[in-house]
Design a protein around this motif. Structure first.
Motif, PDB file in Angstrom:
ATOM      1  N   GLY A  23      11.685   2.493   4.077  1.00 61.04           N
ATOM      2  CA  GLY A  23      11.943   2.191   2.214  1.00 61.04           C
ATOM      3  C   GLY A  23      11.877   0.761   2.404  1.00 61.04           C
ATOM      4  N   LYS A  24      10.921   0.034   2.879  1.00 62.30           N
ATOM      5  CA  LYS A  24      11.127  -0.824   3.885  1.00 62.30           C
ATOM      6  C   LYS A  24       9.435  -1.591   3.193  1.00 62.30           C
ATOM      7  CE  LYS A  24      15.516  -2.506   4.949  1.00 62.30           C
ATOM      8  NZ  LYS A  24      16.038  -1.724   6.304  1.00 62.30           N
ATOM      9  N   LEU A  25       9.457  -2.773   2.634  1.00 64.64           N
ATOM     10  CA  LEU A  25       7.884  -3.464   2.649  1.00 64.64           C
ATOM     11  C   LEU A  25       7.180  -3.649   3.719  1.00 64.64           C
ATOM     12  CD1 LEU A  25       8.499  -4.966  -0.957  1.00 64.64           C
ATOM     13  CD2 LEU A  25       8.172  -2.364  -0.082  1.00 64.64           C
ATOM     14  N   VAL A  26       5.882  -3.877   3.537  1.00 59.66           N
ATOM     15  CA  VAL A  26       5.981  -4.753   4.951  1.00 59.66           C
ATOM     16  C   VAL A  26       4.148  -5.041   4.736  1.00 59.66           C
ATOM     17  CG1 VAL A  26       4.417  -4.426   7.359  1.00 59.66           C
ATOM     18  CG2 VAL A  26       6.651  -3.225   6.592  1.00 59.66           C
ATOM     19  N   GLY A  27       3.310  -6.290   4.583  1.00 61.42           N
ATOM     20  CA  GLY A  27       2.455  -7.092   4.583  1.00 61.42           C
ATOM     21  C   GLY A  27       1.729  -6.443   5.422  1.00 61.42           C
ATOM     22  N   PHE A  28      -0.129  -6.211   5.218  1.00 65.39           N
ATOM     23  CA  PHE A  28      -1.119  -5.639   6.630  1.00 65.39           C
ATOM     24  C   PHE A  28      -2.394  -5.835   5.815  1.00 65.39           C
ATOM     25  CE2 PHE A  28      -2.830  -1.683   3.944  1.00 65.39           C
ATOM     26  CZ  PHE A  28      -1.729  -1.348   3.178  1.00 65.39           C
ATOM     27  N   PRO A  29      -3.289  -6.333   6.744  1.00 64.84           N
ATOM     28  CA  PRO A  29      -4.595  -6.767   6.609  1.00 64.84           C
ATOM     29  C   PRO A  29      -5.313  -5.189   6.170  1.00 64.84           C
ATOM     30  CG  PRO A  29      -4.022  -6.080   8.825  1.00 64.84           C
ATOM     31  CD  PRO A  29      -2.833  -5.656   7.832  1.00 64.84           C
ATOM     32  N   THR A  30      -6.219  -5.106   5.557  1.00 63.59           N
ATOM     33  CA  THR A  30      -7.128  -4.119   5.112  1.00 63.59           C
ATOM     34  C   THR A  30      -8.582  -4.746   5.100  1.00 63.59           C
ATOM     35  OG1 THR A  30      -7.396  -4.584   2.440  1.00 63.59           O
ATOM     36  CG2 THR A  30      -5.090  -3.004   3.342  1.00 63.59           C
ATOM     37  N   GLU A  31      -9.960  -3.859   4.798  1.00 61.27           N
ATOM     38  CA  GLU A  31     -11.429  -4.756   4.681  1.00 61.27           C
ATOM     39  C   GLU A  31     -11.116  -5.638   3.372  1.00 61.27           C
ATOM     40  OE1 GLU A  31     -10.710  -2.044   4.608  1.00 61.27           O
ATOM     41  OE2 GLU A  31     -11.724  -0.820   3.396  1.00 61.27           O
ATOM     42  N   THR A  32     -10.123  -5.513   2.745  1.00 60.45           N
ATOM     43  CA  THR A  32     -10.503  -5.805   0.982  1.00 60.45           C
ATOM     44  C   THR A  32      -9.757  -7.077   0.942  1.00 60.45           C
ATOM     45  OG1 THR A  32      -9.252  -4.673  -0.125  1.00 60.45           O
ATOM     46  CG2 THR A  32     -11.277  -4.095   0.470  1.00 60.45           C
ATOM     47  N   VAL A  33      -8.518  -7.338   0.667  1.00 62.59           N
ATOM     48  CA  VAL A  33      -7.529  -8.211   1.065  1.00 62.59           C
ATOM     49  C   VAL A  33      -6.252  -8.120   1.597  1.00 62.59           C
ATOM     50  CG1 VAL A  33      -8.759  -9.084  -1.205  1.00 62.59           C
ATOM     51  CG2 VAL A  33      -6.670  -7.281  -1.068  1.00 62.59           C
ATOM     52  N   TYR A  34      -4.957  -8.869   1.520  1.00 62.48           N
ATOM     53  CA  TYR A  34      -3.939  -8.557   2.791  1.00 62.48           C
ATOM     54  C   TYR A  34      -3.196  -7.109   1.703  1.00 62.48           C
ATOM     55  CZ  TYR A  34      -4.318 -10.451   7.042  1.00 62.48           C
ATOM     56  OH  TYR A  34      -4.548 -10.516   8.040  1.00 62.48           O
ATOM     57  N   GLY A  35      -2.613  -6.324   2.058  1.00 62.85           N
ATOM     58  CA  GLY A  35      -1.822  -5.336   0.874  1.00 62.85           C
ATOM     59  C   GLY A  35      -0.314  -5.309   1.356  1.00 62.85           C
ATOM     60  N   LEU A  36       0.933  -4.978   0.224  1.00 61.10           N
ATOM     61  CA  LEU A  36       2.172  -4.949   0.528  1.00 61.10           C
ATOM     62  C   LEU A  36       2.219  -4.062  -0.136  1.00 61.10           C
ATOM     63  CD1 LEU A  36       5.366  -6.470   0.752  1.00 61.10           C
ATOM     64  CD2 LEU A  36       4.785  -7.090  -2.417  1.00 61.10           C
TER      65      LEU A  36
END
Ligand code: AMP
Ligand code: MG
Length: 339
Positions: A23-36
């Motif tokens: 249930g926690k949040l993680v920042g991660f890369p995608t090919e478009t922009v970084y997501g939360l």
């Protein structure tokens, strides 16, 4: 809270997957922009995403999946959607489809449709697999700021607010996904991205672009996509976009606006740098693809430099140019000039 920034290797991705599953949040890369990212099925986690971003609760999130398989657990697909998934997934195309009950109302801001996307970035897909749940993820910026295209940019906005950001290097596309409503007879682009109207029409016969993509909403007009009514991608400096067929004429107007302002910076095409002499300038690339890649980083850099006035050259709206111009128009609060 301490925010860790870890290179997105197998171990870090496993940790990220566990955090999301808890249930926690993680920042991660995608090919478009970084997501939360957070568990799209967990209303509490989704509320935490809105809180960390300062995002208005009426602006729904995109739900990310590792592949198209099993998607009918979350939505009601149709043949048009299936053809588009086959052609463009994994990739920067988000499809709006009727939602199923497992998706909590907070995720879709109470709408009857859910936005689904399968990202291409290997770290993004590995993270979703590790979490074993669909991942709701808006862009990883604080609401209103330019979207992050590097892990550092995301850290600037989210430091202290989330436990982990996975670093997968700079994003290859640089603007957010194409958002396509496929619930009607003809698909409608609500937000342009790297997957273009031309490509979609080629795949399924037809494709429209919502009128509000390149103009502000009219008074009383309902936003087809709630994100469109909010101020977006905003740099701190006041921005004006100048466009026209004749590069010399555009440059003359850009110089005029620059020279009339204090603490200004020009955002121009690579091959027009020479037209501005020793005025302060940032590169917006040699073509719209490169413009998409460079735009948000340039806006953040100008914020860091304390720029108070931005004069930008626009791109033609064909192909990916529409996505770049949509972001630039919003960054400029629609202060656009045609010369
Ligand atoms: P972001 O999360 O920052 O990439 O923004 C997601 C975009 O998709 C926003 O413009 C949302 O308004 C739009 N969106 C997400 N879900 C829906 C939906 N169910 N209907 C219409 N637009 C949506
Ligand atoms: Mg966003």
């Amino acid at each position: 809270m301490l925010t860790q920034l870890l290179w997105a290797d197998d171990t870090a991705i496993r940790v990220g997957g566990e955090l999301i599953a808890e249930g926690k949040l993680v920042g991660f890369p995608t090919e478009t922009v970084y997501g939360l990212g957070g568990n799209a099925l967990d209303a509490e986690a989704v509320r935490a995403i809105f809180a960390a971003k300062g995002r208005p609760a009426d602006n729904p999130l995109i739900v990310h999946v590792a592949d198209a398989e099993g998607i009918d657990a979350f939505c009601v697909p149709n043949p048009t959607a299936e053809r588009l998934m086959e052609a463009f997934w994994p990739g920067p195309l988000t499809l709006l489809l009727p939602k199923k009950e497992v998706i909590p109302d907070v995720t879709t801001a109470g709408l009857g449709t859910v936005a689904l996307r399968c990202p291409k970035h290997p770290a993004a897909r590995a993270l979703i697999r590790a979490a074993r749940v669909p991942v709701a993820a808006p862009s990883g910026n604080r609401s209103g700021r330019p979207s992050p295209t590097t892990a550092r940019h995301m850290l600037e906005d989210m430091n202290g607010l989330i436990p982990l950001i996975l670093d997968g290097g700079p994003c290859s596309v640089g603007v957010e996904s194409t958002v396509l409503d496929v619930t009607g007879q003809v698909p409608v682009i609500l937000r342009p991205g790297e997957v273009t109207r031309e490509q979609i029409a080629e795949t399924v016969g037809d494709c429209r672009v919502a009128g509000s993509v390149m103009r502000p909403l009219r008074e009383g007009e309902a936003a087809p996509s709630p994100g469109m009514k909010h101020r977006h991608y905003a740099p701190k400096g006041k921005m004006t976009v100048v466009r026209g067929r004749d590069a010399e004429k555009v440059a003359a107007r850009v110089r005029e606006l620059y020279d009339a302002s204090e603490n200004a910076c020009i955002l121009c095409h690579l091959d027009h740098m020479r037209l501005y002499g020793d005025r302060r300038k940032e590169n917006l690339g040699a073509d719209p693809e490169e413009g998409a890649h460079l735009l948000f980083a340039a806006l953040r850099k100008m914020d860091d430099m304390g720029v108070e006035r931005i004069i930008a050259e626009g791109w033609d709206e064909a192909g990916v140019g529409l996505a770049v111009m949509n972001r630039m128009a919003r960054a400029a609060a629609f202060d656009m000039e045609e010369v």
